[in-house]
Design an enzyme around this catalytic site. Structure first.
Site, PDB file in Angstrom:
ATOM      1  N   ASP A  12      40.077  38.550  38.544  1.00 52.74           N
ATOM      2  CA  ASP A  12      39.525  39.521  37.592  1.00 52.74           C
ATOM      3  C   ASP A  12      39.332  40.889  38.242  1.00 52.74           C
ATOM      4  O   ASP A  12      39.070  40.989  39.440  1.00 52.74           O
ATOM      5  CB  ASP A  12      38.185  38.983  37.060  1.00 52.74           C
ATOM      6  CG  ASP A  12      37.736  39.717  35.813  1.00 52.74           C
ATOM      7  OD1 ASP A  12      38.587  40.295  35.109  1.00 52.74           O
ATOM      8  OD2 ASP A  12      36.519  39.724  35.544  1.00 52.74           O
ATOM      9  N   HIS A  29      47.187  45.914  36.722  1.00 48.66           N
ATOM     10  CA  HIS A  29      47.857  44.605  36.623  1.00 48.66           C
ATOM     11  C   HIS A  29      49.038  44.535  37.594  1.00 48.66           C
ATOM     12  O   HIS A  29      49.259  43.524  38.255  1.00 48.66           O
ATOM     13  CB  HIS A  29      48.333  44.352  35.188  1.00 48.66           C
ATOM     14  CG  HIS A  29      47.197  44.166  34.218  1.00 48.66           C
ATOM     15  ND1 HIS A  29      46.173  43.285  34.442  1.00 48.66           N
ATOM     16  CD2 HIS A  29      46.910  44.769  33.036  1.00 48.66           C
ATOM     17  CE1 HIS A  29      45.306  43.343  33.432  1.00 48.66           C
ATOM     18  NE2 HIS A  29      45.734  44.239  32.571  1.00 48.66           N
ATOM     19  N   THR A  58      43.340  32.096  26.697  1.00 49.42           N
ATOM     20  CA  THR A  58      43.559  32.029  25.242  1.00 49.42           C
ATOM     21  C   THR A  58      42.767  33.134  24.534  1.00 49.42           C
ATOM     22  O   THR A  58      43.074  33.485  23.398  1.00 49.42           O
ATOM     23  CB  THR A  58      43.125  30.644  24.683  1.00 49.42           C
ATOM     24  OG1 THR A  58      41.849  30.288  25.242  1.00 49.42           O
ATOM     25  CG2 THR A  58      44.123  29.564  25.031  1.00 49.42           C
ATOM     26  N   TRP A  61      44.272  37.238  24.098  1.00 45.87           N
ATOM     27  CA  TRP A  61      45.042  37.756  22.949  1.00 45.87           C
ATOM     28  C   TRP A  61      44.249  38.797  22.177  1.00 45.87           C
ATOM     29  O   TRP A  61      44.804  39.513  21.346  1.00 45.87           O
ATOM     30  CB  TRP A  61      45.442  36.613  22.009  1.00 45.87           C
ATOM     31  CG  TRP A  61      46.414  35.652  22.630  1.00 45.87           C
ATOM     32  CD1 TRP A  61      46.134  34.386  23.051  1.00 45.87           C
ATOM     33  CD2 TRP A  61      47.805  35.870  22.904  1.00 45.87           C
ATOM     34  NE1 TRP A  61      47.267  33.805  23.579  1.00 45.87           N
ATOM     35  CE2 TRP A  61      48.304  34.698  23.496  1.00 45.87           C
ATOM     36  CE3 TRP A  61      48.668  36.955  22.702  1.00 45.87           C
ATOM     37  CZ2 TRP A  61      49.635  34.569  23.900  1.00 45.87           C
ATOM     38  CZ3 TRP A  61      49.989  36.835  23.099  1.00 45.87           C
ATOM     39  CH2 TRP A  61      50.458  35.647  23.696  1.00 45.87           C
ATOM     40  N   LEU A 122      53.188  23.845  48.936  1.00 46.47           N
ATOM     41  CA  LEU A 122      52.016  24.288  48.173  1.00 46.47           C
ATOM     42  C   LEU A 122      52.385  24.207  46.705  1.00 46.47           C
ATOM     43  O   LEU A 122      53.478  24.619  46.315  1.00 46.47           O
ATOM     44  CB  LEU A 122      51.713  25.754  48.540  1.00 46.47           C
ATOM     45  CG  LEU A 122      50.750  26.515  47.634  1.00 46.47           C
ATOM     46  CD1 LEU A 122      49.312  26.007  47.817  1.00 46.47           C
ATOM     47  CD2 LEU A 122      50.778  28.018  47.935  1.00 46.47           C
ATOM     48  N   ARG A 178      30.886  34.578  35.597  1.00 46.30           N
ATOM     49  CA  ARG A 178      31.053  33.644  34.482  1.00 46.30           C
ATOM     50  C   ARG A 178      32.371  32.905  34.636  1.00 46.30           C
ATOM     51  O   ARG A 178      33.237  33.306  35.415  1.00 46.30           O
ATOM     52  CB  ARG A 178      30.957  34.363  33.134  1.00 46.30           C
ATOM     53  CG  ARG A 178      31.908  35.534  32.959  1.00 46.30           C
ATOM     54  CD  ARG A 178      31.782  36.143  31.553  1.00 46.30           C
ATOM     55  NE  ARG A 178      32.554  37.366  31.450  1.00 46.30           N
ATOM     56  CZ  ARG A 178      32.035  38.585  31.339  1.00 46.30           C
ATOM     57  NH1 ARG A 178      30.720  38.755  31.311  1.00 46.30           N
ATOM     58  NH2 ARG A 178      32.819  39.643  31.256  1.00 46.30           N
ATOM     59  N   SER A 180      34.469  32.091  31.888  1.00 41.75           N
ATOM     60  CA  SER A 180      35.462  32.559  30.906  1.00 41.75           C
ATOM     61  C   SER A 180      36.439  31.458  30.462  1.00 41.75           C
ATOM     62  O   SER A 180      37.652  31.680  30.444  1.00 41.75           O
ATOM     63  CB  SER A 180      36.221  33.781  31.450  1.00 41.75           C
ATOM     64  OG  SER A 180      35.329  34.804  31.808  1.00 41.75           O
ATOM     65  N   GLU A 191      32.737  24.254  44.624  1.00 45.76           N
ATOM     66  CA  GLU A 191      31.892  25.297  45.215  1.00 45.76           C
ATOM     67  C   GLU A 191      32.369  26.630  44.639  1.00 45.76           C
ATOM     68  O   GLU A 191      33.568  26.901  44.611  1.00 45.76           O
ATOM     69  CB  GLU A 191      32.040  25.306  46.744  1.00 45.76           C
ATOM     70  CG  GLU A 191      31.749  23.961  47.404  1.00 45.76           C
ATOM     71  CD  GLU A 191      30.339  23.433  47.114  1.00 45.76           C
ATOM     72  OE1 GLU A 191      29.417  24.244  46.921  1.00 45.76           O
ATOM     73  OE2 GLU A 191      30.189  22.191  47.072  1.00 45.76           O
TER      74      GLU A 191
HETATM   75  C1  IPE Z   1      39.371  35.874  32.748  1.00 45.41           C
HETATM   76  O1  IPE Z   1      39.154  37.230  32.856  1.00 45.41           O
HETATM   77  C2  IPE Z   1      40.808  35.605  32.484  1.00 45.41           C
HETATM   78  C3  IPE Z   1      41.739  35.900  33.572  1.00 45.41           C
HETATM   79  C4  IPE Z   1      41.434  36.323  34.755  1.00 45.41           C
HETATM   80  C5  IPE Z   1      43.109  35.640  33.257  1.00 45.41           C
HETATM   81  P1  IPE Z   1      38.671  38.109  31.627  1.00 45.41           P
HETATM   82  O2  IPE Z   1      38.520  39.486  32.112  1.00 45.41           O
HETATM   83  O3  IPE Z   1      39.546  37.889  30.466  1.00 45.41           O
HETATM   84  O4  IPE Z   1      37.244  37.473  31.289  1.00 45.41           O
HETATM   85  P2  IPE Z   1      36.086  38.043  30.397  1.00 45.41           P
HETATM   86  O5  IPE Z   1      36.666  38.381  29.059  1.00 45.41           O
HETATM   87  O6  IPE Z   1      35.560  39.254  31.079  1.00 45.41           O
HETATM   88  O7  IPE Z   1      35.076  36.952  30.358  1.00 45.41           O
HETATM   89  C1  IPE Z   2      42.152  40.168  35.002  1.00 44.56           C
HETATM   90  O1  IPE Z   2      41.822  41.510  35.077  1.00 44.56           O
HETATM   91  C2  IPE Z   2      43.565  39.960  34.572  1.00 44.56           C
HETATM   92  C3  IPE Z   2      43.696  39.444  33.211  1.00 44.56           C
HETATM   93  C4  IPE Z   2      42.720  39.073  32.418  1.00 44.56           C
HETATM   94  C5  IPE Z   2      45.039  39.347  32.719  1.00 44.56           C
HETATM   95  P1  IPE Z   2      41.223  42.276  33.833  1.00 44.56           P
HETATM   96  O2  IPE Z   2      42.339  42.838  33.047  1.00 44.56           O
HETATM   97  O3  IPE Z   2      40.289  41.416  33.066  1.00 44.56           O
HETATM   98  O4  IPE Z   2      40.438  43.437  34.549  1.00 44.56           O
HETATM   99  P2  IPE Z   2      39.018  44.020  34.133  1.00 44.56           P
HETATM  100  O5  IPE Z   2      38.044  42.887  34.197  1.00 44.56           O
HETATM  101  O6  IPE Z   2      39.154  44.577  32.751  1.00 44.56           O
HETATM  102  O7  IPE Z   2      38.749  45.058  35.164  1.00 44.56           O
HETATM  103 MG    MG Z   3      38.251  41.091  33.221  1.00 42.00          MG
END
Ligand code: IPE
Ligand code: IPE
Ligand code: MG
Length: 224
Positions: A12, A29, A58, A61, A122, A178, A180, A191
């Site tokens: 994230d 990204h 999921t 989207w 791996l 969290r 998610s 852990e």
């Molecule tokens: C969780 O990250 C999903 C991925 C890393 C693919 P999100 O950025 O989507 O999570 P929320 O929405 O902040 O909980």
């Molecule tokens: C996680 O990074 C990657 C995906 C959910 C695809 P984010 O795109 O959620 O990045 P932030 O949390 O908005 O910075």
């Molecule tokens: Mg995020």
């Protein structure tokens, strides 16, 4: 010292990194792919057997179409350009999640999984269009339909992670604490490490530090 067999990562913070450094979420990204490559290499060095990476949920989207399109395009590029490299590193690739994706992506996934299916070094589980609640509901339905008795051993046969041991360690970057909707069943005794750095800033050194801490934890599993 705890053995480390399976690491799961919620990657994230790409969007925030992109805005901060390049004024574009999508640039974050793209940068995140570099961290993926670093962590794969380090996982091999650490002799980790399973690495599960959360790439798209999921719930993702709900994002703007422009960002979703960019993410899936990156994924297509990753699967077509990097697969030979993964193969050479003796990596097995498996996708978990709902596979109702575009024709092109489905084809690339099938090809990548087939090409690497016999590799042993791996196993990378890429969670793509993955949601744990969906996975659990689906498993309940399949178990009910099978008429087998409802117990843990039978139930886990219907999870997408069957044959994969539960993660020993979960890392979430991006300074958010969290889950998610990620591996809710499988993380029951993992852990958990929440990392302040955004995913594109996370590196081998940070990963090694977490592993070192993980190894010294006393894992009780309810015992003492
Ligand atoms: C969780 O990250 C999903 C991925 C890393 C693919 P999100 O950025 O989507 O999570 P929320 O929405 O902040 O909980
Ligand atoms: C996680 O990074 C990657 C995906 C959910 C695809 P984010 O795109 O959620 O990045 P932030 O949390 O908005 O910075
Ligand atoms: Mg995020």
């Amino acid at each position: 010292m705890n053995p480390l067999n399976h690491v799961a990562i919620i990657m994230d913070g790409n969007g925030r990194w992109g805005i901060k450094n390049k004024n574009s979420r999508n640039a974050g990204h793209k940068e995140g792919i570099k961290t993926v490559e670093k962590i794969i290499k380090q996982s091999i060095k650490e002799k980790i057997k399973y690495l599960t990476l959360f790439a798209f949920s999921t719930e993702n989207w709900r994002r703007p179409k422009k960002e979703i399109d960019y993410l899936f395009n990156l994924l297509e590029i990753f699967l077509s350009d990097k697969i030979d490299n993964l193969y050479k590193q003796n990596i097995k690739l498996k996708i978990i999640g709902n596979k109702n994706l575009t024709k092109k992506l489905t084809k690339l996934i099938k090809r990548a999984e087939k090409k690497t299916s016999k590799n042993k070094n791996l196993q990378i589980n890429l969670a793509l269009n993955y949601g744990s609640k969906d996975e659990l509901i689906n498993a309940f339905k399949l178990l009910k339909k099978s008429n087998k008795s409802i117990n843990e051993k039978n139930f886990i046969q219907y999870l997408q992670t069957k044959k994969i041991p539960d993660p020993d360690l979960l890392i979430r970057t991006g300074n958010t604490k969290r889950l998610s909707n990620f591996l809710l069943w499988q993380l029951a005794y993992s852990e958990i490490f929440f990392e302040k750095k955004l995913w594109p800033e996370f590196n081998e050194k940070d990963f090694k530090k977490i592993i070192k801490n993980f190894k010294s934890i006393k894992r009780n599993y309810g015992s003492i």
